[in-house]
Enzyme design. Structure first.
Site, short mmCIF file in Angstrom:
data_model
loop_
_atom_site.label_atom_id
_atom_site.label_comp_id
_atom_site.label_asym_id
_atom_site.label_seq_id
_atom_site.Cartn_x
_atom_site.Cartn_y
_atom_site.Cartn_z
N CYS A 179 0.86 -1.17 0.00
CA CYS A 179 0.00 0.00 0.00
C CYS A 179 0.90 1.24 0.00
CB CYS A 179 -0.86 -0.05 1.26
SG CYS A 179 -1.76 1.46 1.61
N CYS A 182 -1.32 4.19 -6.17
CA CYS A 182 -2.16 3.48 -5.20
C CYS A 182 -2.40 2.11 -5.80
CB CYS A 182 -3.49 4.22 -5.01
SG CYS A 182 -4.73 3.26 -4.09
N1 DGL Z 1 -4.09 0.59 -1.75
C1 DGL Z 1 -3.65 1.66 -0.94
C2 DGL Z 1 -2.52 2.46 -1.59
O1 DGL Z 1 -1.74 1.91 -2.36
C3 DGL Z 1 -4.63 2.57 -0.28
C4 DGL Z 1 -6.05 2.60 -0.59
C5 DGL Z 1 -6.82 3.24 0.55
O2 DGL Z 1 -7.14 2.52 1.48
O3 DGL Z 1 -7.05 4.46 0.47
O4 DGL Z 1 -2.36 3.62 -1.32
#
Ligand code: DGL
Length: 235
Positions: free
Chosen positions: A73, A181
């Site tokens: 993430c 993201c």
């Molecule tokens: N998948 C996550 C990222 O790469 C975050 C998504 C979220 O929960 O806002 O930032």
């Protein structure tokens, strides 16, 4: 050699793209994947909240015997990875917007899509300042990750939503899109459809997986006897 599992987490489905690439290049590793779904989305919460969750989930994975943790993430990486390394050691691999790869001398604008929390992090600001050749447009998206999570089984239905958020960038000669993201990786095809098939979309799962393999190799922690199982856990 080490047969313990690799821990991996995200607020939801985003990190699954990284997991898929990891399984491809490390077929004899076992994994524990945590969806921190009841605390999602991370990208619109406070930095403090995200740091607390990253710590909790990491402790959970360490408690399950993880030999290495993949912070799949961008938001949690930007907020927490340095603190996690300080506290638990150099056993974390994170993910960042693959900005560097997009600086390839090709003409046109580079659109960087990411969460509002990631956009505010020093880690990202430094990365951006280092590579920005004047062609970058940074666009934090407060709701996109949640929409992808919500529509995960029928992602094509997101085309109208994606069209609306990309509308301001059409006609701006965007030739590259950097996905900052992991959730956004699922809509790469929709982005190309909206902005034009000649647009290159950059994602980071391959780089992250290669890095994990490199770290495990260097630390002599690769598993050789495991069957490549994945345990999925919702927190
Ligand atoms: N998948 C996550 C990222 O790469 C975050 C998504 C979220 O929960 O806002 O930032």
């Amino acid at each position: 050699m080490n047969e313990k599992p690799i821990g991996i987490f995200d607020s939801g489905v985003g990190g699954l793209k990284i997991l898929a690439q990891l399984r491809k290049i490390l077929p004899t590793e076992n994994f524990i994947y945590v969806f921190d779904r009841s605390h999602a989305p991370y990208g619109t919460k406070s930095t403090r909240f995200v740091a607390k969750r990253a710590k909790r989930v990491s402790e959970f994975l360490l408690g399950k015997g993880a030999k290495l943790i993949v912070v799949a993430c961008n938001t949690a990486t930007g907020v927490a990875i340095e603190g996690l390394r300080k506290e638990y050691g150099d056993i974390f691999v994170g993910v960042e917007p693959p900005i560097k790869r997009a600086v390839d001398g090709r003409e046109g604008k580079t659109l960087v899509l990411l969460t509002p929390v990631t956009a505010r992090q020093q880690k990202f600001v430094k990365l951006f300042e280092r590579y920005n050749d004047g062609s970058f447009i940074v666009s934090p998206q407060p709701y996109l990750a949640s929409e992808i999570e919500r529509k995960f089984v029928c992602l094509h239905e997101l085309e109208g939503y994606v069209r609306a958020i990309l509308l301001p960038f059409r006609g701006q000669n965007v030739t590259k899109v950097v996905l900052g993201c992991t959730h956004y990786y699922y809509i790469a095809d929709i982005i190309r459809k909206v902005l034009g098939e000649n647009v290159t979309v950059f994602t980071a799962q391959e780089g992250v997986a290669n890095r994990v393999k490199e770290v495990l190799t260097k630390k002599d922690l690769l598993a050789t006897k495991n069957k490549g199982f994945v345990k999925y856990i919702y927190l």
